[in-house]
Design a protein around this motif. Sequence first.
Motif, short mmCIF file in Angstrom:
data_model
loop_
_atom_site.label_atom_id
_atom_site.label_comp_id
_atom_site.label_asym_id
_atom_site.label_seq_id
_atom_site.Cartn_x
_atom_site.Cartn_y
_atom_site.Cartn_z
N UNK A 31 -5.94 5.56 14.95
CA UNK A 31 -5.30 6.31 13.87
C UNK A 31 -5.81 5.75 12.54
N UNK A 32 -5.96 6.59 11.52
CA UNK A 32 -6.61 6.13 10.27
C UNK A 32 -5.69 5.33 9.36
N UNK A 33 -4.86 4.48 9.95
CA UNK A 33 -3.91 3.68 9.17
C UNK A 33 -3.90 2.24 9.68
N UNK A 34 -3.41 1.34 8.85
CA UNK A 34 -3.19 -0.03 9.25
C UNK A 34 -1.70 -0.26 9.44
N UNK A 35 -1.34 -0.90 10.55
CA UNK A 35 0.06 -1.12 10.88
C UNK A 35 0.46 -2.56 10.60
N UNK A 36 1.74 -2.75 10.36
CA UNK A 36 2.30 -4.08 10.15
C UNK A 36 3.76 -4.05 10.61
N UNK A 37 4.17 -5.08 11.34
CA UNK A 37 5.58 -5.17 11.73
C UNK A 37 6.36 -5.78 10.57
N UNK A 38 7.24 -4.99 10.00
CA UNK A 38 8.09 -5.42 8.90
C UNK A 38 9.53 -5.34 9.39
N UNK A 39 10.21 -6.49 9.41
CA UNK A 39 11.55 -6.57 9.99
C UNK A 39 11.56 -5.97 11.39
N UNK A 40 10.51 -6.32 12.18
CA UNK A 40 10.35 -5.93 13.57
C UNK A 40 10.15 -4.42 13.76
N UNK A 41 9.78 -3.72 12.71
CA UNK A 41 9.50 -2.29 12.83
C UNK A 41 8.02 -2.04 12.57
N UNK A 42 7.40 -1.22 13.42
CA UNK A 42 5.98 -0.91 13.29
C UNK A 42 5.79 0.05 12.13
N UNK A 43 5.31 -0.49 11.02
CA UNK A 43 5.30 0.22 9.75
C UNK A 43 3.87 0.50 9.29
N UNK A 44 3.64 1.73 8.80
CA UNK A 44 2.35 2.07 8.20
C UNK A 44 2.24 1.31 6.88
N UNK A 45 1.27 0.38 6.81
CA UNK A 45 1.17 -0.50 5.65
C UNK A 45 -0.04 -0.20 4.78
N UNK A 46 -1.03 0.51 5.32
CA UNK A 46 -2.26 0.78 4.55
C UNK A 46 -2.99 1.94 5.21
N UNK A 47 -3.91 2.53 4.45
CA UNK A 47 -4.81 3.53 5.00
C UNK A 47 -6.14 2.84 5.33
N UNK A 48 -6.57 2.99 6.58
CA UNK A 48 -7.82 2.38 7.00
C UNK A 48 -9.03 3.20 6.60
N UNK A 49 -8.78 4.43 6.18
CA UNK A 49 -9.83 5.30 5.68
C UNK A 49 -9.27 6.00 4.44
N UNK A 50 -9.87 5.81 3.28
CA UNK A 50 -9.27 6.31 2.03
C UNK A 50 -9.09 7.82 1.99
N UNK A 51 -9.92 8.56 2.73
CA UNK A 51 -9.80 10.02 2.73
C UNK A 51 -8.95 10.52 3.89
N UNK A 52 -9.30 10.08 5.10
CA UNK A 52 -8.64 10.60 6.29
C UNK A 52 -7.23 10.05 6.46
N UNK A 53 -6.97 8.86 5.91
CA UNK A 53 -5.63 8.30 6.03
C UNK A 53 -4.57 9.17 5.38
N UNK A 54 -4.69 9.46 4.07
CA UNK A 54 -3.69 10.32 3.42
C UNK A 54 -3.64 11.73 4.02
N UNK A 55 -4.79 12.22 4.52
CA UNK A 55 -4.81 13.57 5.07
C UNK A 55 -4.18 13.66 6.45
N UNK A 56 -3.89 12.50 7.07
CA UNK A 56 -3.35 12.50 8.43
C UNK A 56 -1.91 12.98 8.51
N UNK A 57 -1.21 12.96 7.38
CA UNK A 57 0.22 13.28 7.38
C UNK A 57 1.11 12.06 7.44
N UNK A 58 0.52 10.90 7.77
CA UNK A 58 1.28 9.65 7.74
C UNK A 58 1.34 9.12 6.33
N UNK A 59 2.46 8.52 5.98
CA UNK A 59 2.65 7.96 4.64
C UNK A 59 2.93 6.46 4.74
N UNK A 60 2.51 5.73 3.70
CA UNK A 60 2.83 4.30 3.63
C UNK A 60 4.35 4.14 3.70
#
Length: 339
Positions: A60-89
Amino acid sequence: VIGEPWEGVLTDSIRVFYEAGSRDDYARALLKVFVRMNDTHASLWNGMASVLPPQGPCNLPVGMRFIEDQATVAAYGNPQLGPASGLQIGDVILAIDGDSVDSLVAAWAPYYAASNEPTRLRNIARFMTRGACQAADLSVQRGPDLLDLTVDRIPSDQMDPQLLLTHDRPGATFQLLAPDVAYLKLSSATQADSGQYIADAQGTAGLIIDLRNYPSEPVMFSLGQHLVSQPTEFARFTIPNLSIPGAFVWGASSTLQPVSPHYDGKVAILVDEVTQSQAEYTAMAFRSAPNAVVIGSTTAGADGDVTSIPLPGGMGGAMSGIGVFYPDKSPTQRIGIVP
């Protein structure tokens, strides 16, 4: 002949070598053995890529991070495809292709060696979106809303790892956040410019040193010497005594020697689960300054060096090879740099 804990690890690695049905079975069994080390440096140097779960050539075109034990979208791994994926930080992923994240973590954890649980989750987060080059069905929590999203995975070579592996502030290595607050990130700091960073920070009330990364160069001495006004010991080591299997002895200590220009403002050292090894050792050096404080969350707990060891079947592995302690002999391995 090298004592615990590697005595048991070697014994088990030889056993699984003879019991394994294939090279991948052997590598998979070895990964489980390495997890017993409770060491973030513990890793298999060949054979791991083909067996570490989950498998697949796309992400998936995003970077994940566990924040308070929740799998959270923390960054876009691709500057174009990340925002276009529908996932939000800030989105929390609850399930992937019908499997809850909790169940996936439980299934994958036996293959991820780490000194502590936050670091294990850090490593799982880096790979959890990997899979086949096709769409993934996601259950997502966005604020109070529960969403079902279908997101395409993209080839891994279309991801920018530099966007995912640190939690730095974007921009230049040295920044003035306000007239009296300086900021320095060590992911791009150099030894040669250490004195200039301090000169640029003169007159500020505080200097923020960002270690939520891996330093681009070892600056613990070249920069740390500007933060102390007298010789200051900050670390001690233990090393193995190879003539007495399993025995360790106290080795050299590390000391900062003061030089000019001296920075006498407050120093805030930022750390988190990305802070590992040389970064942890650097945090130890800087926190020895009289006006310094460490702020953040649990670090990786794998201070010191990486020692390699050959294993049966042409495999090779690694572990932390020395003990790293504060001057009062309190340990850092498996504990980390406590904020």
